[in-house]
Design a protein around this motif. Structure first.
Motif, short mmCIF file in Angstrom:
data_model
loop_
_atom_site.label_atom_id
_atom_site.label_comp_id
_atom_site.label_asym_id
_atom_site.label_seq_id
_atom_site.Cartn_x
_atom_site.Cartn_y
_atom_site.Cartn_z
N ASP A 143 -1.20 2.25 -7.99
CA ASP A 143 -0.97 0.81 -8.09
C ASP A 143 0.01 0.34 -7.01
O ASP A 143 -0.19 -0.70 -6.37
CB ASP A 143 -0.44 0.47 -9.48
N ARG A 147 -0.94 -2.31 -4.05
CA ARG A 147 -0.15 -3.53 -3.86
C ARG A 147 0.44 -3.59 -2.45
O ARG A 147 0.52 -4.68 -1.85
CB ARG A 147 0.95 -3.61 -4.91
N ARG A 152 -4.53 -7.37 -5.18
CA ARG A 152 -4.11 -7.73 -6.54
C ARG A 152 -4.58 -6.61 -7.46
O ARG A 152 -5.75 -6.50 -7.77
CB ARG A 152 -4.71 -9.07 -6.95
N SER A 153 -3.63 -5.77 -7.87
CA SER A 153 -3.94 -4.56 -8.63
C SER A 153 -3.20 -4.59 -9.96
O SER A 153 -2.20 -5.30 -10.12
CB SER A 153 -3.53 -3.33 -7.82
N ALA A 154 -3.68 -3.79 -10.89
CA ALA A 154 -2.97 -3.60 -12.17
C ALA A 154 -3.15 -2.16 -12.62
O ALA A 154 -4.24 -1.60 -12.50
CB ALA A 154 -3.52 -4.56 -13.23
N ALA A 166 -7.05 -6.34 -19.58
CA ALA A 166 -7.13 -6.64 -18.15
C ALA A 166 -8.51 -7.17 -17.78
O ALA A 166 -8.65 -8.09 -16.96
CB ALA A 166 -6.81 -5.39 -17.35
N GLU A 171 -7.01 -14.21 -15.03
CA GLU A 171 -6.33 -14.06 -13.74
C GLU A 171 -7.10 -13.05 -12.90
O GLU A 171 -7.27 -11.90 -13.30
CB GLU A 171 -4.90 -13.57 -13.95
N LEU A 173 -8.33 -10.20 -10.37
CA LEU A 173 -7.77 -8.99 -9.78
C LEU A 173 -8.76 -8.43 -8.77
O LEU A 173 -9.96 -8.67 -8.86
CB LEU A 173 -7.48 -7.94 -10.86
N ASP A 174 -8.24 -7.68 -7.81
CA ASP A 174 -9.10 -7.05 -6.81
C ASP A 174 -9.55 -5.65 -7.22
O ASP A 174 -10.62 -5.19 -6.83
CB ASP A 174 -8.36 -6.96 -5.47
N LEU A 176 -8.63 -2.21 -10.31
CA LEU A 176 -7.89 -1.69 -11.46
C LEU A 176 -7.59 -0.21 -11.24
O LEU A 176 -8.48 0.58 -10.92
CB LEU A 176 -8.69 -1.85 -12.75
#
Length: 482
Positions: A143, A147, A152-154, A166, A171, A173-174, A176
């Motif tokens: 992660d 970043r 955009r990572s989580a 998630a 929102e 994200l790009d 996971l």
């Protein structure tokens, strides 16, 4: 019974009768999502909500019309007319309600499997990590790298935030970065990650899975359907064997990581430099530099392996070498992972409470020269002979705690009979102070008192974090007394 196999985010869930087993973080996410989609949802758990947050969530779900059946006896009988069961990851197939569902051919999905089926059309790709040890650290490293690349990572999954949460988050994200446990993988059937890694394999959770073969098979599911890269540990041939057995998409590559110089399609280490011979244009004659071992906050061998695995997944996703270096430089591991608490009279006190199995404890012990080892708890079906054989030359002494401490004591008697052992009973107030004092009585200047229990904590503590916190507090009290 309605066929739910083809239902996704935009299908009609109206009238689907779903049972959610377990009312923890994953269970709440599953129940909330299924109710939102229009399903008729029942939740069962033998435990009543234990804290204010869980009680608030229970009230919310009941207000929304979810049928909550919480408390003893709620999981013994499967409700009639179900179309689907979604289970929290720790629930074993032998749990009565799950056994009845399987016997009745009611589909049983894990929360992660549900998340995969509910991805939207433009869903971010999944980079999945499993293994016996190092999963959380590696996911967080990955992660950090993503970043650093501006994505955009989580970090989600077994690391804390449910994957389902998630996936359903509006929102955007790009990508996971997903940590998956053997439990989560057991209850999955259709997940196909962009890339995936198995970091290592060692006996763990055998009481749950029933055998090492079943445990490894669960881990191997992470490679099924992979599109880009199956990342394996060159030093652990069992991980490569899982890659060879997997049914992947055409074009997927096997990518190794090693502590030595990398061969073709590998990442490794050359003179302290992290080197990539997998994702460079001419990998036969050249390599890309991804940083150095000295960039890592903890240069222990197992942490270098974690960094290489994270780098391999990031590089497979297209991340540039500079972002890998920048992400690894800024990364710091979470609490209770080989965290130095204090030094008292020349003795280091280190909290590695996250070392909840023999493989993790061995890596921790091999990272110090001389240790007074604090070990014990719930063994989860494991044995400790190899651990003691491999680390006995590092042991100044051992302090044993918890329900299965005799299993550790037996291994010490067999393979390290000269190592002094003290046992500390109980879990009442002052327990950890007595543990720390016992360790201090054996330690000499230059030693490390190491909490690396090789066991789960649930016999005496809420979780490994609470165990580590108790240890750290006792050490600080010792430090204050001087």
């Amino acid at each position: 019974m309605r066929d739910v196999g083809g239902l996704g985010r935009h299908g009609s869930w109206d009238g689907v009768r779903a049972l959610v087993t377990g009312f923890g973080v994953s269970g709440f996410a599953a129940a909330d999502t299924l109710q939102h989609l229009g399903a008729d949802v029942t939740v069962v758990d033998e435990r009543a909500p234990g804290d204010d947050r869980r009680r608030e969530e229970a009230t919310l779900l009941e207000t929304l019309g979810v049928d909550l059946r919480l408390g003893p006896g709620s999981t013994t009988t499967l409700p009639d007319g179900l179309d689907l069961v979604v289970t929290s990851p720790g629930w074993a197939p032998t749990t009565p309600v799950l056994g009845q569902a399987l016997a009745s051919s009611v589909p049983v999905w894990g929360e992660v499997e549900l998340a995969w089926r509910l991805r939207d059309h433009d869903a971010p790709p999944w980079l999945c990590i499993t293994g016996t040890n190092g999963k959380t650290t590696t996911v967080q490293m990955l992660d950090a790298i993503l970043r650093a690349a501006g994505l955009r990572s989580a970090a989600v999954g077994n690391v804390g935030r449910p994957v389902l949460e998630a996936v359903m988050d509006p929102e955007p994200l790009d990508v996971l970065a997903i940590e998956l446990s053997s439990y989560q993988l057991h209850w999955s059937s259709s997940i196909a990650a962009e890339s995936a890694a198995v970091l290592n394999l060692a006996p763990d959770h055998l009481d749950w899975h029933g055998s090492m073969d079943a445990y490894q098979a669960a881990k191997g599911k992470v490679y099924e359907g992979v599109r880009r890269a199956c990342v394996y540990n060159v030093e652990d041939p069992a991980t490569e064997a899982l890659v060879m057995e997997a049914d992947v998409q055409e074009g997927a590559r096997a990518i190794g990581f090693t502590l030595g110089p990398p061969g073709l399609s590998m990442l490794g280490v050359v003179d302290g430099v992290l080197a990539d011979r997998a994702f460079v244009e001419d990998r036969r004659t050249s390599a890309a530099e991804l940083g150095s071992v000295s960039d890592l906050a903890d240069p222990a061998p197992h942490q270098v392996q974690n960094a290489l695995a994270a780098a391999a997944l990031a590089r497979a996703h297209g991340v540039q070498a500079g972002a890998v270096r920048d992400g690894l430089r800024t990364f710091r591991a979470g609490p209770h992972r080989a965290a130095e608490v204090a030094a008292v009279d020349g003795v280091r006190y280190v909290d590695d409470s996250k070392a909840t199995n023999a493989h993790a404890a061995e890596a921790s012990l091999l990272g110090v020269e001389s240790a007074v080892w604090i070990a014990g708890g719930m063994a989860k079906g494991a044995r400790f002979d190899e651990l003691v054989e491999h680390t006995r030359d590092r042991l100044r002494g051992a302090v044993l705690i918890g329900a299965d401490r005799e299993l550790v004591a037996e291994a010490l008697r067999r393979h390290a009979p000269d190592v002094p052992v003290l046992e500390v009973d109980g879990g009442e107030d002052g327990f950890m102070d007595r543990v720390v004092q016992a360790a201090r009585s054996m330690a000499r200047a230059g030693d490390t008192v190491l909490l690396a229990p090789a066991c789960a904590s649930f016999d005496q503590f809420r979780d490994y974090g609470a165990r580590g916190d108790a240890f750290a507090a006792a050490v600080h009290r010792l430090e204050a007394r001087g």
